[in-house]
Design a protein around this motif. Structure first.
Motif, PDB file in Angstrom:
ATOM      1  N   CYS A 256       1.010  -1.213  -0.062  1.00  0.00           N
ATOM      2  CA  CYS A 256       0.053  -0.065  -0.118  1.00  0.00           C
ATOM      3  C   CYS A 256       0.988   1.137   0.068  1.00  0.00           C
ATOM      4  O   CYS A 256       1.943   1.393   0.585  1.00  0.00           O
ATOM      5  CB  CYS A 256      -0.844  -0.022   1.311  1.00  0.00           C
ATOM      6  SG  CYS A 256      -2.502  -0.830   0.971  1.00  0.00           S
ATOM      7  N   ILE A 286      -5.446  -1.544  -6.734  1.00  0.00           N
ATOM      8  CA  ILE A 286      -6.719  -0.747  -6.322  1.00  0.00           C
ATOM      9  C   ILE A 286      -6.615   0.423  -5.582  1.00  0.00           C
ATOM     10  O   ILE A 286      -5.648   0.711  -4.983  1.00  0.00           O
ATOM     11  CB  ILE A 286      -7.413  -1.681  -5.392  1.00  0.00           C
ATOM     12  CG1 ILE A 286      -7.691  -3.270  -6.123  1.00  0.00           C
ATOM     13  CG2 ILE A 286      -8.892  -1.158  -4.852  1.00  0.00           C
ATOM     14  CD1 ILE A 286      -7.978  -4.309  -4.998  1.00  0.00           C
ATOM     15  N   LEU A 287      -7.162   1.484  -6.132  1.00  0.00           N
ATOM     16  CA  LEU A 287      -7.082   2.952  -5.615  1.00  0.00           C
ATOM     17  C   LEU A 287      -8.195   3.209  -4.494  1.00  0.00           C
ATOM     18  O   LEU A 287      -9.482   3.265  -4.740  1.00  0.00           O
ATOM     19  CB  LEU A 287      -7.224   3.977  -6.905  1.00  0.00           C
ATOM     20  CG  LEU A 287      -6.234   3.373  -7.928  1.00  0.00           C
ATOM     21  CD1 LEU A 287      -6.660   4.334  -9.259  1.00  0.00           C
ATOM     22  CD2 LEU A 287      -4.908   3.392  -7.583  1.00  0.00           C
ATOM     23  N   PHE A 288      -7.872   3.659  -3.293  1.00  0.00           N
ATOM     24  CA  PHE A 288      -8.669   3.971  -2.284  1.00  0.00           C
ATOM     25  C   PHE A 288      -8.666   5.096  -1.816  1.00  0.00           C
ATOM     26  O   PHE A 288      -7.517   6.037  -2.065  1.00  0.00           O
ATOM     27  CB  PHE A 288      -8.238   3.134  -1.131  1.00  0.00           C
ATOM     28  CG  PHE A 288      -8.552   1.775  -1.214  1.00  0.00           C
ATOM     29  CD1 PHE A 288      -9.930   1.080  -1.291  1.00  0.00           C
ATOM     30  CD2 PHE A 288      -7.580   0.775  -1.384  1.00  0.00           C
ATOM     31  CE1 PHE A 288     -10.037  -0.337  -1.112  1.00  0.00           C
ATOM     32  CE2 PHE A 288      -7.706  -0.545  -1.669  1.00  0.00           C
ATOM     33  CZ  PHE A 288      -9.102  -1.095  -1.479  1.00  0.00           C
ATOM     34  N   ASP A 290      -8.575   7.881   0.927  1.00  0.00           N
ATOM     35  CA  ASP A 290      -8.493   7.960   2.564  1.00  0.00           C
ATOM     36  C   ASP A 290      -8.913   9.490   3.261  1.00  0.00           C
ATOM     37  O   ASP A 290      -7.882  10.315   3.128  1.00  0.00           O
ATOM     38  CB  ASP A 290      -7.287   7.597   2.782  1.00  0.00           C
ATOM     39  CG  ASP A 290      -6.987   7.539   4.150  1.00  0.00           C
ATOM     40  OD1 ASP A 290      -7.750   7.670   5.173  1.00  0.00           O
ATOM     41  OD2 ASP A 290      -5.697   7.470   4.536  1.00  0.00           O
ATOM     42  N   PRO A 308      -6.974  -2.799   2.850  1.00  0.00           N
ATOM     43  CA  PRO A 308      -5.940  -1.854   2.772  1.00  0.00           C
ATOM     44  C   PRO A 308      -5.511  -1.420   4.167  1.00  0.00           C
ATOM     45  O   PRO A 308      -4.615  -0.650   3.947  1.00  0.00           O
ATOM     46  CB  PRO A 308      -6.752  -0.776   2.147  1.00  0.00           C
ATOM     47  CG  PRO A 308      -8.183  -0.946   2.441  1.00  0.00           C
ATOM     48  CD  PRO A 308      -8.126  -2.825   2.480  1.00  0.00           C
ATOM     49  N   PRO A 312     -11.403   2.868   4.123  1.00  0.00           N
ATOM     50  CA  PRO A 312     -11.437   3.868   3.065  1.00  0.00           C
ATOM     51  C   PRO A 312     -12.663   4.512   3.059  1.00  0.00           C
ATOM     52  O   PRO A 312     -13.662   4.022   3.490  1.00  0.00           O
ATOM     53  CB  PRO A 312     -11.183   3.266   2.039  1.00  0.00           C
ATOM     54  CG  PRO A 312     -11.142   1.619   2.314  1.00  0.00           C
ATOM     55  CD  PRO A 312     -11.249   1.532   3.821  1.00  0.00           C
ATOM     56  N   ALA A 315     -13.656   4.315  -2.765  1.00  0.00           N
ATOM     57  CA  ALA A 315     -12.652   3.648  -3.698  1.00  0.00           C
ATOM     58  C   ALA A 315     -12.986   4.173  -5.430  1.00  0.00           C
ATOM     59  O   ALA A 315     -13.990   4.468  -5.690  1.00  0.00           O
ATOM     60  CB  ALA A 315     -12.824   2.059  -3.827  1.00  0.00           C
ATOM     61  N   GLY A 318     -10.272   0.147  -9.655  1.00  0.00           N
ATOM     62  CA  GLY A 318      -9.098  -0.860  -9.792  1.00  0.00           C
ATOM     63  C   GLY A 318      -8.278  -0.610 -11.151  1.00  0.00           C
ATOM     64  O   GLY A 318      -8.599   0.142 -12.044  1.00  0.00           O
ATOM     65  N   GLN A 345      -3.062   0.378  -3.739  1.00  0.00           N
ATOM     66  CA  GLN A 345      -2.983  -1.009  -3.039  1.00  0.00           C
ATOM     67  C   GLN A 345      -2.151  -1.830  -4.360  1.00  0.00           C
ATOM     68  O   GLN A 345      -3.157  -1.959  -5.376  1.00  0.00           O
ATOM     69  CB  GLN A 345      -3.939  -1.748  -2.824  1.00  0.00           C
ATOM     70  CG  GLN A 345      -3.710  -2.999  -2.015  1.00  0.00           C
ATOM     71  CD  GLN A 345      -4.813  -3.642  -1.527  1.00  0.00           C
ATOM     72  OE1 GLN A 345      -6.214  -3.534  -2.118  1.00  0.00           O
ATOM     73  NE2 GLN A 345      -4.599  -4.491  -0.471  1.00  0.00           N
ATOM     74  N   HIS A 448     -12.533  -5.343 -11.809  1.00  0.00           N
ATOM     75  CA  HIS A 448     -14.000  -4.607 -11.769  1.00  0.00           C
ATOM     76  C   HIS A 448     -14.434  -4.885 -13.125  1.00  0.00           C
ATOM     77  O   HIS A 448     -14.306  -4.403 -14.215  1.00  0.00           O
ATOM     78  CB  HIS A 448     -13.744  -3.004 -11.454  1.00  0.00           C
ATOM     79  CG  HIS A 448     -14.768  -2.255 -11.079  1.00  0.00           C
ATOM     80  ND1 HIS A 448     -14.512  -1.030 -10.453  1.00  0.00           N
ATOM     81  CD2 HIS A 448     -16.045  -2.190 -11.270  1.00  0.00           C
ATOM     82  CE1 HIS A 448     -15.714  -0.611 -10.165  1.00  0.00           C
ATOM     83  NE2 HIS A 448     -16.538  -1.283 -10.891  1.00  0.00           N
TER      84      HIS A 448
END
Ligand code: HEC
Length: 535
Positions: A256, A286-288, A290, A308, A312, A315, A318, A345, A448
Motif C-alpha cells: 500500500c 486498487i485505488l482507495f 482516504d 488496505p 477507506p 474507492a 481498480g 494497493q 472490476h
C-alpha cells in the motif's frame, strides 16, 4: 569432481515463468559450474532429441550422454501463472545426487510452462497468419500484446506470433488468455474479452500446421493504439512519492502506497486512469480514497494483501492489464475532499530483473456535484473455515433490495483457493437473472466488471452469492502444499468472500433507506460471526 554431466536449459524470454526462474537458474549455474557441471542452451533440436515440451524445463545427461533427469527446476509453479514458495528443488537434488556418485531419486518431474513450437510450416496448410490468425490476434490480444503494451511481448506480426503458436494454442484452450474470468451471461460486460470456441480451434490448427504466414499482403493493418492518457489531458496527475523497489528474486509483493493528493479545494472526479510505472511488474492495483488520512499511521508504504489496512472513505476503482480509463456513470462522481490521501494497493509480480516502479493516476474533474448516488451492496461472509483437503466448501450470502436500483457494475473478490463464483438476482416474481459467473477464479486476474448497459432491479429482488472453495491438493492454485486449514482473514494464506454489487438508487431519496438496510446487514453479519470451534 565428476566429468561429463550436462544440464540443457530450455528457456524462453517470452514465457513469464521462464523469466521468473532466471535468478534461481543463475544461482544454480554459479553453484554448480565450479563443481564441474556443464550448462548448455537447449534449442529446438535438443528439445526434440530429449523430449522437452515446454519452457522452462531442464534435461540432465550423464557421462554417457543418457538422460538422467528431465523436468522442472523446482516446484514453485504448479500451473501457469501460479507461484508459491518452492518446497522441492528438483534440479539441485538431482545434481547433488550425481555429484555424490549416486543416481537421481526422481528422474522425471512434470514441467509446467509455455509449450514449445516444433512444427515447421506445412505445404498444404489451411490456416495462415495473414488470413485467419492476425484478425483474431488484433481484436483480442494486441491491446496488451503490442509495443508499449502491458503484456511481456507483442503479437502483432507473424515473426512475433509464429514461434509462440503452440503456447498461444495452449493458453487460449485453457482460457488463461485473454485474462477475462466472467462467463458470458444475461448482461454483457463493457470491454469483455472472450474467444469463441471456433477461434480457439483456429489457433490450435494453426500451431499444428506449423504456423505459416500465408500471403503477407493479405494481412490486415495493425490497429492504431493510443499510448498517452486515453481521455486526453488530465486535470491532475498524482504520482507515487517514491519509487517502489521490486527485485528479481523477491516474492510477489502486496504494497500500500500513501499518496497525498494536495488538492487546493474539494473536487469531484468523473474519470480516472491508472498508469503503471513499470508494466512488467505491476500486476494489479486498487485505488482507495482516504478522506480521514488514516493510512498514514501505517507509514508511507506498508505491506497489505487482502485489505488496505484502514477504513477507506471510497474507492476510485481498480486496474489490471488491459484496463484503460474508467468514466463513472452520468451524473455521478467521486468526491475528493481537500486534505484527502489516495492509497494505491499494488500487487507486484517480479519479472526476473531488478527494477523500480513509480505508478501514476490521472484524474478528470467535473464542476457538477453528483446528482445520483453510487452505492455498493457488499454480499459476503466472514464465516469461513475450510478444513485441509475439503474440495467443495460453499459460502453464501443474500440481501433483499428495499428499493429500486440500477445496477452498473460488480466486483467479485476472494483469495487463491476459491474456484467458482455465482452472483444472481431473484426478482419478486421468481425470475432469476445471473449477475456474474466465474468457473475458474484466478486471484491474479481479479477485476472490476462494468455492465455495458446498466439495468434496473426492483425492490423485493433478492441478491444472492454462492462461492465454492477447493482446499485440496488437486487445486493447482492452493498456495499451501500440503493443504492447511483456511479461515477468514486478510493474508494470502487466509480466504475472503465478497461480491460487491454497484448500484444507483433509481430515486435519489431512496439512498437513505438503502443505506440503513445495508447497515442492518452489517450488524447482523457481526452478530452471526462466531469464532470457529477449535479442531
Ligand atoms: C488484458 C491484457 C492481455 C490480453 C488482452 C491478452 N494478454 Fe496474453 N498476457 C498478458 C500478460 C500481462 C501476460 C504475462 C502474464 C504473467 O506475467 O504471468 C500474458 C502472457 C501471455 C502468454 C505467455 C504465457 C502465460 O500465460 O504466461 C501468452 C502465450 C499469451 N499471453 C497469449 C495471449 C493471446 C493469444 C491473447 C489473445 C487471444 C492474449 N494473450 C491476450 C496480457 C494480456
Amino acid at each position: 569432481m565428476i566429468a561429463g554431466i550436462t544440464v540443457y536449459l530450455f528457456l524462453s524470454t517470452a514465457c513469464p515463468l521462464s523469466n521468473r526462474l532466471q535468478p534461481e537458474i543463475a544461482r544454480i549455474q554459479a553453484d554448480y559450474t565450479p563443481r564441474g557441471i556443464r550448462f548448455a542452451k537447449g534449442d529446438a533440436a535438443a528439445a526434440r532429441k530429449f523430449g522437452a515440451r515446454v519452457t522452462p524445463q531442464v534435461v540432465v545427461t550423464g557421462p554417457n550422454g543418457r538422460v538422467v533427469y528431465r523436468g522442472r527446476i523446482d516446484d514453485r509453479s504448479p500451473a501457469l501463472g501460479v507461484y508459491r514458495e518452492p518446497s522441492k528443488h528438483d534440479l539441485r537434488d538431482a545434481l547433488d545426487a550425481l555429484l555424490a556418485g549416486g543416481t537421481v531419486a526422481v528422474a522425471e518431474t512434470p514441467a509446467v510452462g509455455c509449450a514449445i513450437q516444433f512444427d515447421a510450416p506445412k505445404q498444404n496448410a489451411t490456416i495462415t497468419f495473414s488470413k485467419q490468425i492476425a484478425p483474431v490476434l488484433f481484436r483480442n490480444c494486441a491491446g496488451c500484446h503490442r509495443a508499449n503494451g502491458t503484456a511481456p511481448f507483442a503479437l502483432t506480426t507473424h515473426a512475433d506470433a509464429a514461434p509462440r503458436a503452440s503456447a498461444i494454442a495452449q493458453v487460449t484452450r485453457a482460457r488463461l488468455m485473454p485474462p477475462w474470468k466472467a462467463e458470458p451471461g444475461a448482461h454483457a460486460f463493457r470491454g469483455a474479452m472472450r474467444l469463441t470456441d471456433a477461434e480457439i480451434r483456429l489457433f490450435e490448427q494453426w500451431a499444428k500446421e506449423g504456423a505459416p504466414e500465408g500471403d503477407p499482403a493479405a494481412t490486415p493493418p495493425v490497429p492504431a493504439f493510443r499510448d498517452g492518457w486515453q481521455l486526453g489531458e488530465p486535470d491532475m496527475v498524482i504520482r507515487m512519492p517514491k519509487p517502489i523497489r521490486v527485485s528479481a528474486s523477491s516474492p510477489d509483493l502486496y504494497t500500500c502506497i500513501v499518496v497525498p493528493v494536495n488538492l487546493p479545494a474539494d473536487r469531484y472526479v468523473r474519470a480516472y486512469e491508472f498508469r503503471p510505472g513499470d508494466k512488467r511488474v505491476v500486476h494489479h492495483a486498487i485505488l482507495f480514497v482516504d478522506g480521514l488520512r488514516a493510512a498514514r499511521k501505517n507509514g508511507e508504504t506498508y505491506p497489505c494483501f487482502g485489505v488496505p489496512g484502514f477504513l477507506p472513505s471510497a474507492a476510485l476503482g481498480g486496474w489490471t492489464p488491459g484496463f484503460t480509463a474508467t468514466e463513472y456513470p452520468p451524473k455521478t462522481a467521486v468526491a475528493l475532499r481537500k486534505g484527502t490521501d489516495l492509497v494505491m494497493q499494488v500487487h507486484y509480480h517480479p519479472a526476473g530483473t531488478d527494477t523500480e516502479d513509480r505508478s501514476e493516476v490521472a484524474l478528470y474533474f467535473t464542476p457538477d456535484p453528483p446528482q445520483r448516488r453510487m452505492m455498493e451492496i457488499a454480499l459476503g461472509s466472514r464465516n469461513i473455515d475450510i478444513a485441509a483437503g475439503e474440495r467443495r466448501y460453499l459460502v453464501r450470502d443474500r440481501f433483499e433490495l428495499p428499493v429500486d436500483v440500477e445496477v452498473t457494475g460488480i466486483i467479485p473478490h476472494a483469495h487463491y483457493i476459491c474456484r467458482e463464483m455465482t452472483g444472481r438476482a431473484t426478482l419478486p416474481g421468481g425470475r432469476r437473472v445471473e449477475l456474474i459467473r466465474v468457473r475458474d477464479w484466478d486471484f491474479n486476474w481479479q477485476r472490476h466488471y462494468h455492465y455495458e448497459k446498466p439495468f434496473v432491479l426492483p425492490a423485493g429482488t433478492r441478491l444472492e452469492m454462492d462461492f465454492v472453495y477447493d482446499n485440496s491438493a488437486a487445486n493447482p492454485r492452493n498456495p499451501s502444499s500440503p493443504p492447511k486449514r483456511v479461515q477468514w482473514g486478510p493474508d494470502s494464506g487466509d480466504e475472503m468472500a465478497g461480491l460487491h454489487v454497484q448500484v444507483i438508487p433509481v430515486r435519489n431519496e431512496d439512498a437513505t433507506e438503502l443505506g440503513q438496510a445495508l447497515w442492518g446487514k452489517i450488524m447482523r453479519g457481526i452478530r452471526e460471526t462466531r469464532p470457529a470451534p477449535p479442531r
